[in-house]
Design a protein around this motif. Structure first.
Motif, PDB file in Angstrom:
ATOM      1  N   TRP A  29       0.816  -1.201   0.000  1.00 16.11           N
ATOM      2  CA  TRP A  29       0.000   0.000   0.000  1.00 16.11           C
ATOM      3  C   TRP A  29       0.853   1.256   0.000  1.00 16.11           C
ATOM      4  N   GLY A  30       1.776   1.362   0.937  1.00 19.28           N
ATOM      5  CA  GLY A  30       2.635   2.529   0.993  1.00 19.28           C
ATOM      6  C   GLY A  30       1.929   3.814   1.351  1.00 19.28           C
ATOM      7  N   GLY A  31       0.799   3.734   2.032  1.00 20.81           N
ATOM      8  CA  GLY A  31       0.039   4.933   2.399  1.00 20.81           C
ATOM      9  C   GLY A  31      -0.941   5.299   1.311  1.00 20.81           C
ATOM     10  N   ASP A  32      -2.220   5.486   1.655  1.00 21.64           N
ATOM     11  CA  ASP A  32      -3.208   5.732   0.600  1.00 21.64           C
ATOM     12  C   ASP A  32      -4.397   6.554   1.091  1.00 21.64           C
ATOM     13  N   LYS A  33      -5.166   7.047   0.111  1.00 22.48           N
ATOM     14  CA  LYS A  33      -6.367   7.873   0.321  1.00 22.48           C
ATOM     15  C   LYS A  33      -5.970   9.239   0.882  1.00 22.48           C
ATOM     16  N   ALA A  34      -5.353  10.065   0.034  1.00 20.79           N
ATOM     17  CA  ALA A  34      -4.873  11.369   0.470  1.00 20.79           C
ATOM     18  C   ALA A  34      -5.236  12.451  -0.534  1.00 20.79           C
ATOM     19  N   GLY A  35      -5.694  13.599  -0.028  1.00 22.74           N
ATOM     20  CA  GLY A  35      -5.999  14.756  -0.858  1.00 22.74           C
ATOM     21  C   GLY A  35      -5.888  16.021  -0.036  1.00 22.74           C
ATOM     22  N   ALA A  36      -5.822  17.169  -0.691  1.00 19.27           N
ATOM     23  CA  ALA A  36      -5.701  18.425   0.045  1.00 19.27           C
ATOM     24  C   ALA A  36      -6.939  18.680   0.909  1.00 19.27           C
ATOM     25  N   LEU A  37      -8.121  18.422   0.354  1.00 20.75           N
ATOM     26  CA  LEU A  37      -9.382  18.664   1.064  1.00 20.75           C
ATOM     27  C   LEU A  37      -9.915  17.422   1.758  1.00 20.75           C
ATOM     28  N   LEU A  38      -9.931  16.304   1.023  1.00 13.12           N
ATOM     29  CA  LEU A  38     -10.617  15.086   1.456  1.00 13.12           C
ATOM     30  C   LEU A  38      -9.802  13.850   1.094  1.00 13.12           C
ATOM     31  N   GLY A  39      -9.654  12.935   2.058  1.00 14.09           N
ATOM     32  CA  GLY A  39      -8.945  11.693   1.778  1.00 14.09           C
ATOM     33  C   GLY A  39      -9.800  10.726   0.985  1.00 14.09           C
ATOM     34  N   GLN A  40     -10.968  10.379   1.517  1.00 14.67           N
ATOM     35  CA  GLN A  40     -11.879   9.475   0.816  1.00 14.67           C
ATOM     36  C   GLN A  40     -13.316   9.713   1.243  1.00 14.67           C
ATOM     37  N   MET A  41     -14.221   9.686   0.256  1.00 14.99           N
ATOM     38  CA  MET A  41     -15.652   9.630   0.524  1.00 14.99           C
ATOM     39  C   MET A  41     -16.095   8.234   0.120  1.00 14.99           C
ATOM     40  N   TYR A  42     -16.553   7.468   1.089  1.00 13.21           N
ATOM     41  CA  TYR A  42     -16.864   6.067   0.837  1.00 13.21           C
ATOM     42  C   TYR A  42     -18.373   5.864   0.744  1.00 13.21           C
ATOM     43  N   PHE A  43     -18.886   5.673  -0.474  1.00  9.95           N
ATOM     44  CA  PHE A  43     -20.300   5.398  -0.701  1.00  9.95           C
ATOM     45  C   PHE A  43     -21.203   6.425   0.006  1.00  9.95           C
ATOM     46  N   GLY A  44     -22.443   6.064   0.205  1.00 10.50           N
ATOM     47  CA  GLY A  44     -23.359   6.899   0.975  1.00 10.50           C
ATOM     48  C   GLY A  44     -23.791   8.187   0.303  1.00 10.50           C
ATOM     49  N   ASN A  45     -23.544   8.341  -1.013  1.00 11.45           N
ATOM     50  CA  ASN A  45     -23.996   9.532  -1.737  1.00 11.45           C
ATOM     51  C   ASN A  45     -23.472  10.831  -1.140  1.00 11.45           C
ATOM     52  N   GLY A  46     -22.218  10.854  -0.754  1.00  6.47           N
ATOM     53  CA  GLY A  46     -21.613  12.081  -0.273  1.00  6.47           C
ATOM     54  C   GLY A  46     -21.407  13.066  -1.404  1.00  6.47           C
ATOM     55  N   THR A  47     -21.340  14.366  -1.082  1.00 10.91           N
ATOM     56  CA  THR A  47     -21.174  15.397  -2.098  1.00 10.91           C
ATOM     57  C   THR A  47     -20.057  16.359  -1.721  1.00 10.91           C
ATOM     58  N   VAL A  48     -19.396  16.879  -2.749  1.00 18.22           N
ATOM     59  CA  VAL A  48     -18.378  17.914  -2.561  1.00 18.22           C
ATOM     60  C   VAL A  48     -18.684  19.016  -3.561  1.00 18.22           C
ATOM     61  N   SER A  49     -18.992  20.222  -3.084  1.00 18.55           N
ATOM     62  CA  SER A  49     -19.382  21.297  -3.995  1.00 18.55           C
ATOM     63  C   SER A  49     -18.836  22.639  -3.532  1.00 18.55           C
ATOM     64  N   ASN A  50     -18.464  23.470  -4.515  1.00 18.40           N
ATOM     65  CA  ASN A  50     -17.979  24.832  -4.290  1.00 18.40           C
ATOM     66  C   ASN A  50     -16.818  24.868  -3.300  1.00 18.40           C
ATOM     67  N   CYS A  51     -15.880  23.932  -3.473  1.00 14.76           N
ATOM     68  CA  CYS A  51     -14.707  23.869  -2.598  1.00 14.76           C
ATOM     69  C   CYS A  51     -13.447  24.209  -3.378  1.00 14.76           C
ATOM     70  N   LYS A  52     -12.412  24.681  -2.667  1.00 16.67           N
ATOM     71  CA  LYS A  52     -11.174  25.102  -3.299  1.00 16.67           C
ATOM     72  C   LYS A  52      -9.973  24.580  -2.524  1.00 16.67           C
ATOM     73  N   ALA A  53      -8.865  24.401  -3.245  1.00 16.05           N
ATOM     74  CA  ALA A  53      -7.587  24.101  -2.604  1.00 16.05           C
ATOM     75  C   ALA A  53      -6.493  24.760  -3.426  1.00 16.05           C
ATOM     76  N   SER A  54      -5.500  25.343  -2.738  1.00 14.41           N
ATOM     77  CA  SER A  54      -4.405  25.999  -3.444  1.00 14.41           C
ATOM     78  C   SER A  54      -3.118  25.925  -2.624  1.00 14.41           C
ATOM     79  N   ASN A  55      -1.999  25.929  -3.357  1.00 15.46           N
ATOM     80  CA  ASN A  55      -0.669  25.956  -2.741  1.00 15.46           C
ATOM     81  C   ASN A  55      -0.478  24.833  -1.725  1.00 15.46           C
ATOM     82  N   CYS A  56      -0.803  23.613  -2.155  1.00 16.31           N
ATOM     83  CA  CYS A  56      -0.695  22.444  -1.283  1.00 16.31           C
ATOM     84  C   CYS A  56       0.193  21.372  -1.925  1.00 16.31           C
ATOM     85  N   THR A  57       0.724  20.486  -1.100  1.00 17.42           N
ATOM     86  CA  THR A  57       1.440  19.313  -1.588  1.00 17.42           C
ATOM     87  C   THR A  57       0.815  18.061  -0.990  1.00 17.42           C
TER      88      THR A  57
END
Length: 251
Positions: free
Chosen positions: A178-206
């Motif tokens: 695996w080596g480490g997984d499910k990573a993002g600036a805003l959200l690592g993982q949305m798992y099922f359940g009809n989750g939503t992501v709207s009008n969000c921003k990310a900048s100057n991240c690693t």
């Protein structure tokens, strides 16, 4: 350490049987994390952030956690309420843990009765300068969500590192690739359940991880991510982890 709640303004609605909590200070935010991680889900309740908060890079324990996708796992501590950032900013977050690392670790928002998501939400919040380090599920805002609505949130200047663990040569599932997984600036993982992501921003991240990494979101299995989201100057790096295996055999 027990965190004080003296400044938390609580309003109970007799008709809806729901409570609104207004948070003003860093100590009260630490109190919220402590409450959730002790089993208070705040289901049906709303948390409102009244002020900008500087966590001053003091080691942060994420709000909610889980070690397994299984919802019946006894180590699950989900936040199930609504967190309204009220247009405020939380800055200088320093979080390090094995699983579910971020401001929020684990949030559950699926309505089992009506089979829809969005019962829990994180909205109207900005995060500045976050340092997030974990092995599985990592992001500045939310590491792992199940049917959560994320709206109008922004991350600026975050460093997300999701690496493998060489404890015994394998990770928690017995898979040393695996080596480490499910990573993002805003959200690592949305798992099922009809989750939503709207009008969000990310900048100057690693963002760095062994797999399942993205600029805004690491993985979204069955979630609705619309085109109102924006990213700018986000670098994503693959990190290969070599595990150190030892042997007791004598040659």
């Amino acid at each position: 350490q027990e965190y004080k709640t003296a400044g938390v303004v609580t309003e109970y609605n007799e008709e809806t049987k729901q409570t609104t909590y207004t948070i003003y200070t860093a100590e009260e935010l630490f109190w919220l994390a402590q409450q959730v991680n002790n089993g208070n889900t705040f289901e049906g309740d709303t948390i409102i952030l009244a002020n900008d908060i500087d966590l001053e890079n003091i080691p942060w324990t994420p709000i909610g956690s889980t070690e397994s996708i299984s919802l019946s796992n006894t180590n699950n501590y989900w936040f199930r309420g609504v967190f309204d950032g009220n247009g405020k900013t939380i800055k200088n977050i320093n979080a390090k843990s094995n699983y579910c690392t971020g401001l929020f670790g684990a949030v559950y928002g699926y309505d089992e009765t009506n089979k829809v998501g969005g019962k829990a939400a994180i909205k109207n919040l900005k995060i500045e300068n976050a340092t997030i380090s974990g092995h599985h599920w990592a992001a500045a805002l939310l590491a792992y969500g199940y049917g959560v609505a994320i709206e109008n949130c922004e991350v600026v200047g975050a460093t997300i590192s999701c690496t493998g663990t060489d404890e015994g040569g394998v990770d928690r599932e017995g898979d040393n690739n695996w080596g480490g997984d499910k990573a993002g600036a805003l959200l690592g993982q949305m798992y099922f359940g009809n989750g939503t992501v709207s009008n969000c921003k990310a900048s100057n991240c690693t963002v760095s991880a062994g797999r399942d990494a993205g600029q805004l979101i690491g993985a979204a299995d069955a979630s609705y991510v619309d085109n109102t989201n924006q990213v700018n100057n986000i670098s994503v790096t693959f990190v290969e982890v070599l595990f150190n295996l030892t042997s007791d055999l004598e040659i």
